[in-house]
Design an enzyme around this catalytic site. Structure first.
Site, PDB file in Angstrom:
ATOM      1  N   GLY A 126      -2.084  62.306 -47.536  1.00 40.69           N
ATOM      2  CA  GLY A 126      -1.834  61.644 -46.274  1.00 40.69           C
ATOM      3  C   GLY A 126      -1.975  62.599 -45.103  1.00 40.69           C
ATOM      4  N   GLY A 161     -36.784  78.020 -33.897  1.00 43.14           N
ATOM      5  CA  GLY A 161     -35.455  77.919 -33.318  1.00 43.14           C
ATOM      6  C   GLY A 161     -34.393  78.571 -34.168  1.00 43.14           C
ATOM      7  N   ALA A 162     -34.606  78.627 -35.487  1.00 44.49           N
ATOM      8  CA  ALA A 162     -33.621  79.248 -36.378  1.00 44.49           C
ATOM      9  C   ALA A 162     -33.505  80.746 -36.092  1.00 44.49           C
ATOM     10  CB  ALA A 162     -33.998  79.008 -37.829  1.00 44.49           C
TER      11      ALA A 162
END
Length: 509
Positions: free
Chosen positions: A164, A399-400
């Site tokens: 929970g 981009g990496a």
């Protein structure tokens, strides 16, 4: 006074001994009791307990003392920590008002004194009998988790059920440890899942340690038993600072600045498409080969962990060519971004080992938000003010390359091996795009493609291309990597960088 002392001692002995039936049940389940765990975690005779006599006032004289949680402060290798251990032998370790207030007190003291917080979780969840007060207690814990974030290290150890709302505290911690077979963590249990979705699932399948270690990414490290788990918690604490204003503990210098490692020249194949284990590179780079890896079985195409180089604690991030060729995908970006931000929050220098062919292409990745997750890693590096050293081992495409702590986004020092290939894309792909018409009319397309690939590589991808333009500070012999990084860390040790005044940034979560 003598009588009062005897009465006090009998009461304390009874509280420490606990309910024999509950203790036996814990041992039958293969679990230690709360106090046994604290004895194993902390230095001998260093634990100072608080609120030992606390109990639920509505329970009358029969209500058990401690209210199901043992809380206080102790030492690990002589350094102060604050800790609480939920006691499953009392009310199933469930959280009520008194239980929560003890945890609140310990967390407040840790924040006030600047010491790490360690939570040993073993609880059935909120105490239903106390209704909304139990939920209020959880809310107070979560608020303090956030207040402590980036101020003191937070370690959560799940040694039993954590169901929970209780699951959110481990999720907010910096490091979450779990033990196989005994640890379970989920928001809704199997019965609720079956009632709502008609799906039958076991506790282990729903929220076991391996699920959170390899699929959800909630568990930082997973162990087979409590003993090895708690031993590694002690080891982790030895590498962490007490708080964000203190440096991480330094060990003796070991001559790393002059330590060449010939094996580094043998581990990495020159051929760009041949895999290897980046952990072997890390093992040669760090002191004594000791590397505390986090999230080892989740997002395995990138590795993250803590180690020492010449006695100084560093965070290591590296692409892993053994998995998906080391590409970045959405989970790898998330994993690395979180680790980079932790290191920056606690002033731990970063060493980034780059061998990345790009971001993983495909509709699944694009639709799942790889742009957003990649931006998280980009943001984390751009925001980091700690010393940052990049080592380009082999490929660094597109981009990496930028995202993996390039000079353009703020790396302090960029080193590259002679095997480096820094480009928008690989030579083959670039030739197919740039010379598509040329290849279509060539008498021998394959031979012409080879010529163009060679020409493109020699002109735009040779090992010194980026260094000639100031984007790489030095092209080093692989055997010198450990010594070069150690010298770089020494140069950057007193780095100071102040961020602009703002409430906080807007990271693309």
């Amino acid at each position: 006074m003598g009588g009062l002392r005897q009465r006090r001692e009998r009461l304390r002995e009874g509280i420490v001994a606990g309910n024999s039936r509950g203790v036996d049940r814990q041992h039958t389940l293969g679990k230690h009791t709360a106090r046994e765990r604290l004895e194993q975690l902390l230095d001998e005779d260093s634990f100072t307990e608080i609120d030992m006599y606390r109990r639920n006032q509505e329970g009358g004289d029969d209500a058990p003392h401690t209210d199901g949680v043992v809380a206080g402060s102790g030492e690990i290798d002589g350094r102060r920590v604050f800790v609480y251990a939920q006691d499953f032998a009392i009310f199933g370790g469930s959280l009520g008002e008194a239980h929560a207030s003890k945890i609140h007190k310990v967390m407040d003291l840790a924040i006030a004194t600047g010491a790490p917080i360690i939570a040993l979780n073993d609880s059935g969840g909120a105490r239903i009998q106390e209704g909304v007060m139990a939920l209020h207690g959880y809310g107070g814990i979560f608020r303090r988790n956030v207040e402590a974030a980036g101020v003191v290290p937070q370690i959560s150890v799940v040694l039993g059920p954590c169901a929970g709302g209780a699951a959110y505290s481990p999720a907010l911690a910096d490091f979450t440890f779990m033990v196989r077979d005994t640890a379970k963590m989920y928001l809704t249990g199997p019965d609720v899942v079956e009632a709502v979705n008609g799906e039958r699932v076991s506790h282990e399948e729903l929220g076991g340690a391996d699920v959170h270690g390899s699929r959800s990414g909630v568990a930082t490290v997973v162990y087979d038993d409590e003993d090895s788990c708690l031993e590694d918690v002690r080891f982790l604490v030895s590498m962490l600072p007490d708080n964000n204003l203190e440096p991480a503990p330094r060990a003796e210098r070991c001559g790393a600045a002059t330590d060449d490692r010939p094996r580094l020249a043998e581990i990495v194949p020159v051929e760009p498409n041949q895999p290897y284990d980046m952990r072997e590179v890390v093992g040669e780079l760090v002191d004594d080969g000791e590397f505390f890896e986090v999230h080892e079985t989740w997002a395995r195409n990138v590795i993250c962990g803590l180690a020492r180089i010449d006695g100084e604690v560093v965070g290591v991030v590296g692409n892993q060519p053994m998995v998906l060729a080391g590409v970045l995908d959405r989970t790898a970006s998330q994993k690395a971004a979180r680790f980079v931000r932790f290191c920056d929050a606690f002033s731990i220098p970063l060493v980034t080992l780059v061998d990345v062919p790009g971001f993983l292409p495909g509709t699944e990745q694009e639709h799942a938000g790889i742009i957003r997750h990649g931006a998280q890693l980009l943001y984390a590096y751009c925001e980091a003010t700690v010393p940052r050293i990049q080592v380009i081992v082999r490929k660094a495409y597109g981009g990496a390359y930028i995202v993996m702590d390039s000079r353009s986004i703020g790396a302090d020092l960029s080193l590259a091996w002679p095997t480096n290939e820094i480009a928008v894309m690989g030579a083959e792909g670039a030739v197919n795009v740039l010379y598509r018409k040329d290849l279509a009319v060539a008498a021998d397309p394959d031979e012409r493609r080879k010529e163009l690939v060679t020409e493109y590589t020699e002109r735009l991808m040779h090992p010194h291309f980026a260094a000639e333009r100031g984007l790489v500070d030095d092209v080093i012999d692989p055997v010198e990597t450990r010594s070069a990084v150690a010298r770089g860390l020494a140069v950057l040790r007193d780095k100071r960088k102040h961020s602009p005044q703002r409430k906080h940034g807007t990271i693309p979560l």
